[in-house]
Enzyme design. Structure first.
Site, PDB file in Angstrom:
ATOM      1  N   SER A 167       0.794  -1.220   0.000  1.00  0.00           N
ATOM      2  CA  SER A 167       0.000   0.000   0.000  1.00  0.00           C
ATOM      3  C   SER A 167       0.836   1.285   0.000  1.00  0.00           C
ATOM      4  O   SER A 167       1.552   1.555  -0.935  1.00  0.00           O
ATOM      5  CB  SER A 167      -0.944  -0.056   1.191  1.00  0.00           C
ATOM      6  OG  SER A 167      -1.859   0.978   1.117  1.00  0.00           O
ATOM      7  N   ASP A 194      -2.194   1.438  -3.306  1.00  0.00           N
ATOM      8  CA  ASP A 194      -3.028   0.322  -3.767  1.00  0.00           C
ATOM      9  C   ASP A 194      -4.498   0.727  -3.856  1.00  0.00           C
ATOM     10  O   ASP A 194      -5.387  -0.119  -3.933  1.00  0.00           O
ATOM     11  CB  ASP A 194      -2.861  -0.913  -2.869  1.00  0.00           C
ATOM     12  CG  ASP A 194      -3.331  -0.674  -1.452  1.00  0.00           C
ATOM     13  OD1 ASP A 194      -3.459   0.501  -1.053  1.00  0.00           O
ATOM     14  OD2 ASP A 194      -3.576  -1.652  -0.728  1.00  0.00           O
ATOM     15  N   ALA A 224      -8.742   9.246   9.266  1.00  0.00           N
ATOM     16  CA  ALA A 224      -8.384  10.559   8.725  1.00  0.00           C
ATOM     17  C   ALA A 224      -7.529  10.404   7.475  1.00  0.00           C
ATOM     18  O   ALA A 224      -7.576  11.238   6.565  1.00  0.00           O
ATOM     19  CB  ALA A 224      -7.632  11.363   9.775  1.00  0.00           C
ATOM     20  N   ARG A 253       1.509   5.764  19.183  1.00  0.00           N
ATOM     21  CA  ARG A 253       1.146   4.350  19.000  1.00  0.00           C
ATOM     22  C   ARG A 253       2.173   3.695  18.064  1.00  0.00           C
ATOM     23  O   ARG A 253       2.761   4.384  17.212  1.00  0.00           O
ATOM     24  CB  ARG A 253      -0.270   4.186  18.435  1.00  0.00           C
ATOM     25  CG  ARG A 253      -0.527   4.952  17.154  1.00  0.00           C
ATOM     26  CD  ARG A 253      -1.889   4.659  16.583  1.00  0.00           C
ATOM     27  NE  ARG A 253      -1.930   3.339  15.993  1.00  0.00           N
ATOM     28  CZ  ARG A 253      -1.504   3.050  14.756  1.00  0.00           C
ATOM     29  NH1 ARG A 253      -0.986   3.989  13.975  1.00  0.00           N
ATOM     30  NH2 ARG A 253      -1.575   1.822  14.306  1.00  0.00           N
TER      31      ARG A 253
HETATM   32  C1  G16 Z   1      -3.209   0.338   6.537  1.00  0.00           C
HETATM   33  C2  G16 Z   1      -4.507   0.061   7.262  1.00  0.00           C
HETATM   34  C3  G16 Z   1      -5.091   1.360   7.760  1.00  0.00           C
HETATM   35  C4  G16 Z   1      -4.075   2.096   8.618  1.00  0.00           C
HETATM   36  C5  G16 Z   1      -2.754   2.259   7.859  1.00  0.00           C
HETATM   37  C6  G16 Z   1      -1.645   2.798   8.735  1.00  0.00           C
HETATM   38  O1  G16 Z   1      -3.467   1.146   5.430  1.00  0.00           O
HETATM   39  O2  G16 Z   1      -5.395  -0.573   6.381  1.00  0.00           O
HETATM   40  O3  G16 Z   1      -6.238   1.044   8.511  1.00  0.00           O
HETATM   41  O4  G16 Z   1      -4.545   3.356   8.972  1.00  0.00           O
HETATM   42  O5  G16 Z   1      -2.315   1.001   7.394  1.00  0.00           O
HETATM   43  O6  G16 Z   1      -1.472   1.914   9.802  1.00  0.00           O
HETATM   44  P1  G16 Z   1      -0.326   2.073  10.854  1.00  0.00           P
HETATM   45  O7  G16 Z   1      -0.444   3.458  11.410  1.00  0.00           O
HETATM   46  O8  G16 Z   1      -0.581   1.000  11.866  1.00  0.00           O
HETATM   47  O9  G16 Z   1       0.989   1.919  10.139  1.00  0.00           O
HETATM   48  P2  G16 Z   1      -2.756   0.894   4.057  1.00  0.00           P
HETATM   49  O10 G16 Z   1      -3.348   1.913   3.152  1.00  0.00           O
HETATM   50  O11 G16 Z   1      -1.283   1.077   4.292  1.00  0.00           O
HETATM   51  O12 G16 Z   1      -3.115  -0.521   3.715  1.00  0.00           O
END
Ligand code: G16
Length: 559
Positions: A67, A284, A388, A518
């Site tokens: 992604s 993606d 967001a 986090r």
């Molecule tokens: C994924 C998840 C999202 C999340 C993002 C960032 O998005 O599907 O729900 O907000 O990762 O996650 P983190 O802050 O835990 O790195 P994507 O678009 O990267 O598949």
């Protein structure tokens, strides 16, 4: 497990040894890491997908994508029979399987799990897994590894669907399990026909920006590529697609993640675009944000993030529900009192939450990750969820859809051509347009465009719904991000001890200050989010808390 199966598994898995010294976790959205170390993990997720298909006796999806991450990363995730994310109950098994030290341990793990889960595993059953990948160069060979994993389970068949957006694969899995046609053409047909339906249902006099061009930043990824194809069949929308992958690098100073975090124009856009309606997809195409270039402002943009997309969707849904709640004589119609709820995470701008509550909406919070938001949103007749960062969708319950299309036993809707019937038709079209499996930038974009036309709104009118509180996000590299443990939808840190008190003390120095940290589930960093009454204060608060993260969690540098 019979002898034949055991020996196939032993043999095939011995060709995919895990990289030494690496421990992977299923994370926010599957396994993600540098692509060079993922062969073994993807092979093993192939095995898991086949077992999941056997267990559920349904079609399962396996997507190779990282992604928004750098192009050198890749990842793998599973789509469950509903089209949603892998059941969280299977995540510990996914972790154990990915980290099994050798073939013998792997076969033992599979054997134990098959027994525990009562998975039909006599070699007589069949399993089907749809495979997709994004445009990353490493995707092709990782997809081959996934096929090898699937083929090492007797009876399992891998169907390569080629290069897809992540939401397309989720949509296809859902469609297949509902007995519907599920090719890319079917996906485009469903989206374009429901979009046209929504445009047909616009009240006369509202259409003002049909002729306005929308400029889309495709993040140099699969979403841009697909939009170029989709544009050919799409009516009622003038699209210009930039960063469609022909030249630039995936996600490098382009795409929804960059635009939302940095709040500057992506590559390929210029001051001459000032005032135009622009949108950005991620790598993606499961995230969407809008923006407009601010004139004479040093590359700065006016950002319309997932919170504001959610607010636009909520206003439209509320309008339709309020029409449905009246009868043709102007009295109340309570024949289907639909529940409506919105779901956000701690990253939601405080101004958006205030705005949504002010509209009278029920707002609930979950930890980051679509898997959590989706589950919560599914509790309502209409659940709207958005992060967001632009990842989200609208879920409509089967019960409501049955009522709207007149199939339910409850008193049905009023006569043909009435305002109530038009509102029902709009909601039915929304349920076909917006991806019911997962957040989907392409379908989200069409819904935004249809609603803006319905409302007769420009991007500027939309952006004025409320004013975001200034905010800043940072990433901090630490020795071990798993040392950060949070609770209360990630708003409170319980480990390491003492850091939350230090964050509180820092936050208290800033009017309207709010801050949390986090561990990321997709990158090897700790994330810091800060909000305050001024831009400078938000930046200062984020920087001070990033320094605290450094102090508590080892060495590192914030960026
Ligand atoms: C994924 C998840 C999202 C999340 C993002 C960032 O998005 O599907 O729900 O907000 O990762 O996650 P983190 O802050 O835990 O790195 P994507 O678009 O990267 O598949």
């Amino acid at each position: 497990m019979n002898e034949k199966q055991r020996s196939i598994l032993l043999d095939s898995s011995s060709r995919f040894p895990p990289p030494p010294g690496v421990k992977l976790s299923y994370g926010t959205s599957g396994f993600r890491a540098d692509a060079s170390i993922l062969q073994s993990t993807v092979f093993r997720v192939g095995i898991l997908a086949a077992l999941r298909s056997l267990k559920t006796q349904s079609v399962i999806g396996l997507m190779i994508t990282a992604s928004h991450n750098d192009v050198s990363d890749n990842g793998v995730k599973i789509a469950d029979p509903s089209g949603g994310m892998l059941s969280q109950a299977w995540e510990p098994f996914a972790d154990a399987l990915a980290n099994a030290p050798d073939s013998l341990h792997l076969v033992q793990l599979v054997d134990d799990f098959v027994r525990k889960e009562n998975i039909p595993f006599e070699g007589l059953e069949s399993a089907e897994i749809l495979l997709g990948r994004d445009t990353r160069p490493s995707g092709e060979s990782l997809l081959e590894a996934a096929k090898k994993g699937i083929n090492s389970i007797v009876g399992a068949v891998a169907v390569d669907m080629g290069v897809l957006t992540t939401p397309q694969l989720h949509w296809m899995v859902r469609a297949r399990n509902k007995g519907m046609k599920a090719t890319e053409l079917d996906y485009f047909d469903q989206l374009s026909s429901s979009f046209s339906k929504l445009i047909d249902l616009i009240p006369h006099g509202n259409i003002v920006n049909t002729m306005d061009k929308l400029i889309v930043d495709g993040a140099n990824g699969v979403g841009g590529e697909k939009l170029v194809v989709f544009k050919k069949v799409l009516q009622f929308l003038d699209l210009e697609i930039r960063n469609s992958g022909k030249e630039g690098v995936l996600n490098e100073e382009v795409g929804a993640d960059y635009v939302q975090k940095e709040k500057v124009v992506p590559r390929g856009f210029a001051p001459a675009d000032a005032g135009m309606r622009c949108a950005s997809l991620d790598g993606d195409a499961d995230r969407l944000v809008y923006f407009s270039v601010i004139p004479n402002a040093d590359n700065r943009i006016c950002l319309i993030d997932g919170d504001k997309i959610l607010s636009l969707f909520a206003l439209f849904i509320m309008e339709q529900l309020s029409i449905l709640n009246q009868n043709e004589c102007g009295g109340e119609n309570n024949s289907y009192p639909a529940t409506l709820g919105v779901v956000q995470t701690a990253y939601a701008n405080g101004a958006s939450t205030d705005y949504l509550k002010h509209l009278g909406l029920e707002v609930v919070f979950t930890p980051t990750g679509v898997k959590y938001l989706h589950e919560k949103a599914a509790e309502y007749d209409i659940g709207i969820y958005f992060e967001a960062n632009g990842h989200g969708t609208i879920l409509l319950s089967e019960g409501l859809l049955h009522w709207l299309d007149g199939r339910s036993s409850k008193p049905s809707l009023t006569s043909k051509g009435s305002e109530q019937q038009k509102a029902a038709l709009r909601l039915l079209a929304v349920s076909k347009l917006i991806n019911q499996a997962v957040g989907d930038a392409l379908s989200g974009l069409l819904l935004v465009e249809a609603i803006l036309q319905h409302m007769g709104w420009s991007i500027h009118r939309w952006s004025e719904l409320y004013h975001d509180l200034p905010s800043r996000q940072l990433k901090v590299k630490v020795v071990d991000r798993s040392a950060v443990v949070t609770e209360n939808a990630e708003t409170v840190v319980v480990r390491p001890l003492g850091i939350q008190e230090a964050i509180n003390a820092e936050t208290a120095k800033y009017p309207q200050g709010r801050c949390f940290i986090r561990p990321s589930g997709t990158e090897d960093v700790v994330r810091v989010y800060a909000e305050a009454s001024t831009e400078e204060a938000a930046v200062n608060l984020a920087n001070s808390v990033a320094r605290l993260v450094d102090q508590f969690l080892g060495f590192g540098s914030s960026s």
